[in-house]
Write a protein that holds these residues in place. Structure first.
Motif, PDB file in Angstrom:
ATOM      1  N   UNK A 288      47.189  31.930  64.969  1.00  0.00           N
ATOM      2  CA  UNK A 288      47.191  32.550  66.304  1.00  0.00           C
ATOM      3  C   UNK A 288      48.232  31.885  67.208  1.00  0.00           C
ATOM      4  N   UNK A 289      48.424  30.586  67.021  1.00  0.00           N
ATOM      5  CA  UNK A 289      49.423  29.867  67.823  1.00  0.00           C
ATOM      6  C   UNK A 289      50.832  30.389  67.505  1.00  0.00           C
ATOM      7  N   UNK A 290      51.115  30.543  66.214  1.00  0.00           N
ATOM      8  CA  UNK A 290      52.450  31.032  65.814  1.00  0.00           C
ATOM      9  C   UNK A 290      52.631  32.478  66.302  1.00  0.00           C
ATOM     10  N   UNK A 291      51.575  33.277  66.206  1.00  0.00           N
ATOM     11  CA  UNK A 291      51.674  34.664  66.699  1.00  0.00           C
ATOM     12  C   UNK A 291      52.019  34.678  68.185  1.00  0.00           C
ATOM     13  N   UNK A 292      51.354  33.804  68.942  1.00  0.00           N
ATOM     14  CA  UNK A 292      51.602  33.777  70.395  1.00  0.00           C
ATOM     15  C   UNK A 292      53.032  33.347  70.697  1.00  0.00           C
ATOM     16  N   UNK A 293      53.481  32.322  69.964  1.00  0.00           N
ATOM     17  CA  UNK A 293      54.845  31.824  70.215  1.00  0.00           C
ATOM     18  C   UNK A 293      55.874  32.900  69.869  1.00  0.00           C
ATOM     19  N   UNK A 294      55.653  33.588  68.760  1.00  0.00           N
ATOM     20  CA  UNK A 294      56.674  34.538  68.294  1.00  0.00           C
ATOM     21  C   UNK A 294      56.575  35.906  68.963  1.00  0.00           C
ATOM     22  N   UNK A 295      55.349  36.381  69.173  1.00  0.00           N
ATOM     23  CA  UNK A 295      55.187  37.757  69.666  1.00  0.00           C
ATOM     24  C   UNK A 295      54.836  37.827  71.147  1.00  0.00           C
ATOM     25  N   UNK A 296      54.552  36.694  71.760  1.00  0.00           N
ATOM     26  CA  UNK A 296      54.204  36.693  73.184  1.00  0.00           C
ATOM     27  C   UNK A 296      53.006  37.587  73.453  1.00  0.00           C
ATOM     28  N   UNK A 297      53.151  38.451  74.476  1.00  0.00           N
ATOM     29  CA  UNK A 297      52.024  39.292  74.892  1.00  0.00           C
ATOM     30  C   UNK A 297      51.637  40.303  73.815  1.00  0.00           C
ATOM     31  N   UNK A 298      52.532  40.555  72.857  1.00  0.00           N
ATOM     32  CA  UNK A 298      52.215  41.535  71.803  1.00  0.00           C
ATOM     33  C   UNK A 298      51.373  40.937  70.675  1.00  0.00           C
ATOM     34  N   UNK A 299      51.150  39.629  70.712  1.00  0.00           N
ATOM     35  CA  UNK A 299      50.361  38.991  69.639  1.00  0.00           C
ATOM     36  C   UNK A 299      49.034  39.721  69.499  1.00  0.00           C
ATOM     37  N   UNK A 300      48.651  39.969  68.264  1.00  0.00           N
ATOM     38  CA  UNK A 300      47.374  40.643  68.022  1.00  0.00           C
ATOM     39  C   UNK A 300      47.516  42.149  67.868  1.00  0.00           C
ATOM     40  N   UNK A 301      48.696  42.706  68.136  1.00  0.00           N
ATOM     41  CA  UNK A 301      48.873  44.155  67.967  1.00  0.00           C
ATOM     42  C   UNK A 301      48.687  44.514  66.491  1.00  0.00           C
ATOM     43  N   UNK A 302      47.981  45.623  66.245  1.00  0.00           N
ATOM     44  CA  UNK A 302      47.626  45.979  64.864  1.00  0.00           C
ATOM     45  C   UNK A 302      48.853  46.238  63.992  1.00  0.00           C
ATOM     46  N   UNK A 303      49.975  46.608  64.602  1.00  0.00           N
ATOM     47  CA  UNK A 303      51.162  46.919  63.785  1.00  0.00           C
ATOM     48  C   UNK A 303      51.899  45.658  63.349  1.00  0.00           C
ATOM     49  N   UNK A 304      51.508  44.520  63.916  1.00  0.00           N
ATOM     50  CA  UNK A 304      52.269  43.294  63.633  1.00  0.00           C
ATOM     51  C   UNK A 304      51.591  42.440  62.567  1.00  0.00           C
ATOM     52  N   UNK A 305      52.353  42.002  61.587  1.00  0.00           N
ATOM     53  CA  UNK A 305      51.780  41.075  60.602  1.00  0.00           C
ATOM     54  C   UNK A 305      51.702  39.669  61.187  1.00  0.00           C
ATOM     55  N   UNK A 306      51.018  38.777  60.500  1.00  0.00           N
ATOM     56  CA  UNK A 306      51.017  37.370  60.913  1.00  0.00           C
ATOM     57  C   UNK A 306      52.469  36.911  61.035  1.00  0.00           C
ATOM     58  N   UNK A 307      52.752  36.177  62.113  1.00  0.00           N
ATOM     59  CA  UNK A 307      54.159  35.877  62.425  1.00  0.00           C
ATOM     60  C   UNK A 307      54.728  34.768  61.551  1.00  0.00           C
ATOM     61  N   UNK A 308      56.012  34.844  61.415  1.00  0.00           N
ATOM     62  CA  UNK A 308      56.815  33.948  60.580  1.00  0.00           C
ATOM     63  C   UNK A 308      57.697  33.112  61.493  1.00  0.00           C
ATOM     64  N   UNK A 309      58.128  31.952  61.035  1.00  0.00           N
ATOM     65  CA  UNK A 309      59.187  31.238  61.763  1.00  0.00           C
ATOM     66  C   UNK A 309      60.103  30.552  60.779  1.00  0.00           C
ATOM     67  N   UNK A 310      61.220  30.162  61.289  1.00  0.00           N
ATOM     68  CA  UNK A 310      62.196  29.453  60.464  1.00  0.00           C
ATOM     69  C   UNK A 310      62.895  28.449  61.362  1.00  0.00           C
TER      70      UNK A 310
END
Ligand SMILES: Cc1cc2nc3c(=O)[nH]c(=O)nc-3n(C[C@H](O)[C@H](O)[C@H](O)COP(=O)(O)OP(=O)(O)OC[C@H]3O[C@@H](n4cnc5c(N)ncnc54)[C@H](O)[C@@H]3O)c2cc1C
Length: 414
Positions: A288-310
């Motif tokens: 959830x932390x990575x989702x928030x950092x990467x997707x901001x307010x969109x974190x949790x949207x059903x169309x988005x997969x668990x977020x990735x980083x590099x």
């Protein structure tokens, strides 16, 4: 008004709510090309990526003109029946060995795969024991067995390497054998550890059907050779149980973890050259932390997969980077030796574990391990073993990975 040509891909962006809506996709394409929607020909998705750089996360999509190729058109030519006597032995049934046999069978050339580990099903039981009780079977684990390290790997199908080869062909072969067809268009294709065993089994069955032979629990002990100097020639293999197979060609596809094979080659006076590799730790965080950092307010949207980083940095002239980042994944024990600990990461196709993990590694070169007294062509292997044994001890035995907070580790307090 623009003509819609077959050539250039059409680049569009779709809002998250439009991601699965074909009408929205066509409307965006029509707008981009300044043509009425009804004038558009049939379109297909060539590539789909998430663009999380702006205020709103969206999908970046490349479209092509015409229908998607049907699966009859994937991965041509198919393997064909091999009638010739088997003169090629492939050692190892990992991705390299399987694809080698596949490519040979496309040309009608028969091969025999010998594999130290077990088939997928019995291997699954050994892996359960490894996870539950920390018992390491040196021939049946996360690295050894049908499909090699690939079978219970995560199945992330992207690479930083620039030597790309025929990536599309590999993806089509995987899709033809049960991988989700989305891997053909996703910018970060992923299969998942739950689906990979089925893909590997289907590949083996396809190869067996055309005459490729598989021998499991069959460990290479010796490469049989004759002659000297320029006349030196391999003529077969001997297995640990005493059986032997003659061959005109022996393909060593034993992967990165088969240290006994490196030892054997060294003893045979085969020239081995050490090369640098990356070494480090695995870091785990709440997804959830990575989702928030990467997707901001969109974190949790059903169309988005668990977020990735590099991540990548240069520290004191040394490359430090994230590696094999597993959104919604698990950390697993990937050792092949008792008394040693090494971890890797994987995830299921849904990537729905509450944790993300990633390797954070630094490039190490022969000079680094030579400075610590690990010399010779296998110095790097001994250096790895030294660290893996120290990690095992630090974890208190029983394959518990030693753990600390990343902040403490960075501040050298761990
Ligand atoms: C948990 C995990 C997650 C991973 N995630 C990814 C990922 O997401 N994406 C990615 O690209 N890569 C990933 N990898 C790495 C990937 O699995 C390897 O790069 C890949 O499997 C290498 O293929 P290979 O065929 O060269 O060797 P391997 O897969 O290592 O196969 C070698 C085979 O040879 C056999 N063998 C070894 N010695 C002998 C012998 N003496 N006799 C007979 N057989 C022998 C072994 O049993 C094994 O089956 C992951 C690995 C692990 C363990």
């Amino acid at each position: 008004m623009r003509e819609v040509s077959e050539g250039d891909p059409i680049e569009i962006y779709l809002a998250l709510d439009e991601a699965q809506d074909p009408d929205a996709m066509r409307a965006a394409a029509a707008k981009k090309l300044a043509v009425p929607v009804e004038d558009l020909p049939e379109l297909r998705v060539l590539r789909r990526a998430i663009d999380a750089r702006g205020k709103h996360t969206r999908f970046h999509v490349l479209l092509g003109v015409g229908p998607s190729p049907s699966n009859d058109e994937w991965a041509l030519p198919h393997p064909r029946e091999v009638r010739s006597p088997i003169r090629v032995v492939i050692v190892g049934s990992g991705p390299a060995g399987l694809f080698c046999a596949y490519e040979l069978a496309r040309h009608g050339i028969a091969s025999r795969i010998i594999e130290r580990g077990k088939r997928v099903q019995p291997r699954r039981r050994d892996i359960a024991l490894l996870n539950r009780e920390g018992l390491v079977d040196a021939d049946s684990n996360y690295c050894f067995g049908e499909g090699g390290a690939g079978t219970y790997s995560d199945g992330k199908l992207y690479t930083r390497a620039h030597k790309r080869g025929s990536v599309r062909d590999v993806l089509e072969i995987l899709a033809l054998h049960g991988a989700p067809p989305e891997i053909l268009v996703d910018a970060r294709p992923h299969i998942g550890s739950n689906r990979l065993p089925k893909v590997v089994t289907a590949l083996r069955e396809r190869l067996e059907a055309v005459g490729v032979e598989f021998h499991f629990e069959s460990k290479l002990a010796r490469i049989l050779e004759e002659g000297r100097g320029r006349e030196r020639r391999v003529w077969g293999v001997e297995l640990a149980d005493g059986r032997s197979f003659e061959a005109d060609a022996v393909v060593l596809a034993t992967g990165h973890s088969a240290r006994d094979v490196f030892e054997m080659l060294d003893q045979m006076n085969v020239t081995l050259e050490p090369k640098g590799f990356a070494l480090g730790v695995r870091v785990e965080h709440p997804q959830a932390l990575i989702n928030r950092i990467q997707y901001g307010a969109d974190a949790g949207h059903a169309a988005l997969p668990s977020a990735y980083y590099r991540l990548a940095a240069t520290v004191e002239d040394r490359g430090v980077f994230s590696f094999c980042m597993c959104p919604g994944g698990w950390i697993v024990p990937a050792t092949t030796e008792a008394g040693a600990q090494v971890v890797n990461g994987m995830s299921l196709s849904k990537r729905d574990s509450p944790f993300a993990n990633s390797g954070i590694v630094a490039a190490v070169e022969p000079a680094d391990w030579e400075a610590q007294g690990f010399d010779g062509p296998l110095g790097g292997v001994r250096f790895q073993q030294h660290i893996e044994r120290a990690a095992y001890e630090a974890g208190g035995g029983g394959l518990r990975a030693p753990a600390t907070m990343m902040t403490d580790f960075v501040a050298s307090r761990g």
